[in-house]
Design an enzyme around this catalytic site. Structure first.
Site, PDB file in Angstrom:
ATOM      1  N   SER A 181      22.420-115.997  38.052  1.00 56.25           N
ATOM      2  CA  SER A 181      23.508-115.040  38.301  1.00 56.25           C
ATOM      3  C   SER A 181      23.437-114.556  39.748  1.00 56.25           C
ATOM      4  O   SER A 181      24.196-113.690  40.157  1.00 56.25           O
ATOM      5  CB  SER A 181      23.358-113.825  37.367  1.00 56.25           C
ATOM      6  N   LYS A 236      31.341-114.324  46.109  1.00 52.86           N
ATOM      7  CA  LYS A 236      32.045-114.912  44.954  1.00 52.86           C
ATOM      8  C   LYS A 236      33.196-115.804  45.422  1.00 52.86           C
ATOM      9  O   LYS A 236      33.402-116.901  44.887  1.00 52.86           O
ATOM     10  CB  LYS A 236      32.557-113.788  44.054  1.00 52.86           C
ATOM     11  N   LYS A 251       8.653-102.526  29.548  1.00 50.61           N
ATOM     12  CA  LYS A 251       9.448-102.303  30.765  1.00 50.61           C
ATOM     13  C   LYS A 251      10.183-100.965  30.670  1.00 50.61           C
ATOM     14  O   LYS A 251      10.247-100.199  31.631  1.00 50.61           O
ATOM     15  CB  LYS A 251      10.434-103.459  30.936  1.00 50.61           C
ATOM     16  N   ASP A 299      29.758-108.790  48.396  1.00 44.58           N
ATOM     17  CA  ASP A 299      29.674-109.326  47.037  1.00 44.58           C
ATOM     18  C   ASP A 299      30.932-110.136  46.685  1.00 44.58           C
ATOM     19  O   ASP A 299      30.831-111.272  46.205  1.00 44.58           O
ATOM     20  CB  ASP A 299      29.460-108.168  46.043  1.00 44.58           C
ATOM     21  N   GLY A 305      25.576 -99.165  36.054  1.00 45.15           N
ATOM     22  CA  GLY A 305      24.748-100.357  36.297  1.00 45.15           C
ATOM     23  C   GLY A 305      25.542-101.533  36.836  1.00 45.15           C
ATOM     24  O   GLY A 305      25.113-102.677  36.730  1.00 45.15           O
ATOM     25  N   ARG A 336       9.392-107.132  40.013  1.00 43.57           N
ATOM     26  CA  ARG A 336       8.795-106.891  41.338  1.00 43.57           C
ATOM     27  C   ARG A 336       7.307-106.592  41.250  1.00 43.57           C
ATOM     28  O   ARG A 336       6.576-106.712  42.223  1.00 43.57           O
ATOM     29  CB  ARG A 336       9.493-105.708  42.023  1.00 43.57           C
ATOM     30  N   LYS A 385      23.954-114.647  43.605  1.00 40.50           N
ATOM     31  CA  LYS A 385      25.049-115.267  44.368  1.00 40.50           C
ATOM     32  C   LYS A 385      24.657-115.877  45.715  1.00 40.50           C
ATOM     33  O   LYS A 385      25.134-116.971  46.052  1.00 40.50           O
ATOM     34  CB  LYS A 385      26.159-114.231  44.592  1.00 40.50           C
TER      35      LYS A 385
HETATM   36  N1  HSE Z   1      28.227-105.511  41.856  1.00 38.75           N
HETATM   37  C1  HSE Z   1      29.006-106.510  41.212  1.00 38.75           C
HETATM   38  C2  HSE Z   1      30.380-105.977  40.958  1.00 38.75           C
HETATM   39  C3  HSE Z   1      28.335-106.919  39.930  1.00 38.75           C
HETATM   40  O1  HSE Z   1      30.580-104.763  41.054  1.00 38.75           O
HETATM   41  O2  HSE Z   1      31.301-106.759  40.684  1.00 38.75           O
HETATM   42  C4  HSE Z   1      28.902-108.160  39.301  1.00 38.75           C
HETATM   43  O3  HSE Z   1      28.743-109.282  40.132  1.00 38.75           O
END
Ligand code: HSE
Length: 336
Positions: A122, A223, A64, A219, A205, A45, A124
């Site tokens: 990666s 998918k 970083k 999310d 994470g 960013r 989506k």
């Molecule tokens: N936030 C997503 C999950 C990360 O918890 O599945 C992987 O796509």
């Protein structure tokens, strides 16, 4: 093809995990596949570090991690203030790697393809909203456009549907595709409230940058949309039904558990129909995964039922999908 030039967009958790795998497994990739990579740019960013001769990944990771932003490197290197679109136009790369969560990234994916660059992502939303345009453009230009890490991290459900199950007709897929909600529901079963459980997922994470994307089911919906596009025909995220885990009372989650079942956020995918909602599953159901695991039950005309289960989130687990795609793209660019 000598060294393959990589341009990395996004240097958060997944971007750094990707850089670490490229660094730590450099020799393995050279010996096993005869490929070597040169990272010519990395953008976060704060800016873009661009070194056409290739950069030292150990150094960039140190910067970083020490300063939290790439622009801190400006003592040693020029840091450019490119938009992703400008960076794609300016920087000569063989493969553009998108590990951002930029919802408008499809525009610069298109630009990358138009400039003859392969794309590995990666991210989506570009696929959940623009699958048909992106894959058609890549097809026209005979360029790899690869997205294994968008669904189930590195657990290879995309490769399975896209490359392997070619003789089969898919009849339906049912899957638990979001690790954060599984992690939260597992904790809620133990009596931990949703907000507190979410903090645990963020520490690992695995939650999205904006975790409402996990909780509200977006999310998992992205998918499931991508899986529908692969298994049947292109649709977009706007056409699917979603109910997340927000508002699920702790007592309900615990009651279901006491009844010998478990609540999971389940995606159901059939031709022309995709839905995501919390469902009660028997404890012994193959979809009753725990922690950050994902699972999908694929029904086909020839094989019958096929179960794929494994890590669905995590840093090295997502980097597995990203870097595998980078290697596949390289082999294809070489004509293999
Ligand atoms: N936030 C997503 C999950 C990360 O918890 O599945 C992987 O796509």
């Amino acid at each position: 093809m000598g060294e393959v030039k990589l341009s990395i967009f996004g240097f958060g958790n997944v971007g750094r995990a990707t850089a670490r795998v490229l660094l730590e497994k450099e020799r393995v990739f050279k010996e096993k596949y005869g490929v070597s990579f040169k990272v010519v740019s990395i953008s976060d960013r704060s800016g873009t570090v661009w070194l056409p001769e290739g950069m030292d990944l150990r150094e960039v990771l140190n910067v970083k991690e020490a300063f939290g932003r790439l622009s801190a490197w400006s003592n040693d290197y020029e840091v450019y203030e490119f938009s992703p679109m400008e960076a794609v136009k300016e920087i000569d790369a063989d493969i553009v790697i998108d590990v951002t969560n930029d919802k408008n990234a499809w525009e610069w994916h298109m630009e990358a393809l138009k400039r003859g660059r392969a794309v590995v992502t990666s991210n989506k939303p570009p696929l959940a909203f623009h699958y048909a345009e992106l894959t058609a453009e890549a097809g026209r230009r005979e360029l790899p456009y690869l997205f294994e890490a968008t669904v189930m991290a590195g657990t290879p459900i995309i490769g399975l549907l896209r490359e392997t199950l070619l003789a089969d007709s898919i009849e339906g897929i049912e899957g638990v595709l979001n690790g954060t909600t599984t992690y939260i529901l597992t904790k809620m079963e133990e009596g931990v409230p949703l907000e507190e459980a979410l903090k645990g997922a963020q520490r690992l994470g695995i939650a999205e940058h904006d975790p409402s994307g996990d909780i509200l089911g977006f999310d998992a919906g992205y998918k499931a949309t991508i899986l529908h596009c692969l298994a049947f025909e292109p649709i977009t995220f706007d056409e699917i039904e979603i109910r997340g885990i927000d508002g699920l009372p702790l007592e309900d989650v615990q009651r279901v558990r006491k009844e010998g079942k478990t609540l999971r956020l389940v995606a159901s995918i059939e031709r022309g129909s995709v839905s995501v909602e919390p469902k009660e599953l028997p404890k012994e159901s193959p979809l009753a995964v725990s922690s950050t695991q994902n699972a999908a039950l694929i029904k086909t005309d020839l094989l019958g039922e096929l179960l794929i289960r494994g890590a669905g989130a995590g840093l090295k687990e997502t980097a597995s999908g990203v870097v595998s795609d980078v290697i596949t793209a390289t082999i294809r660019l070489r004509g293999g």
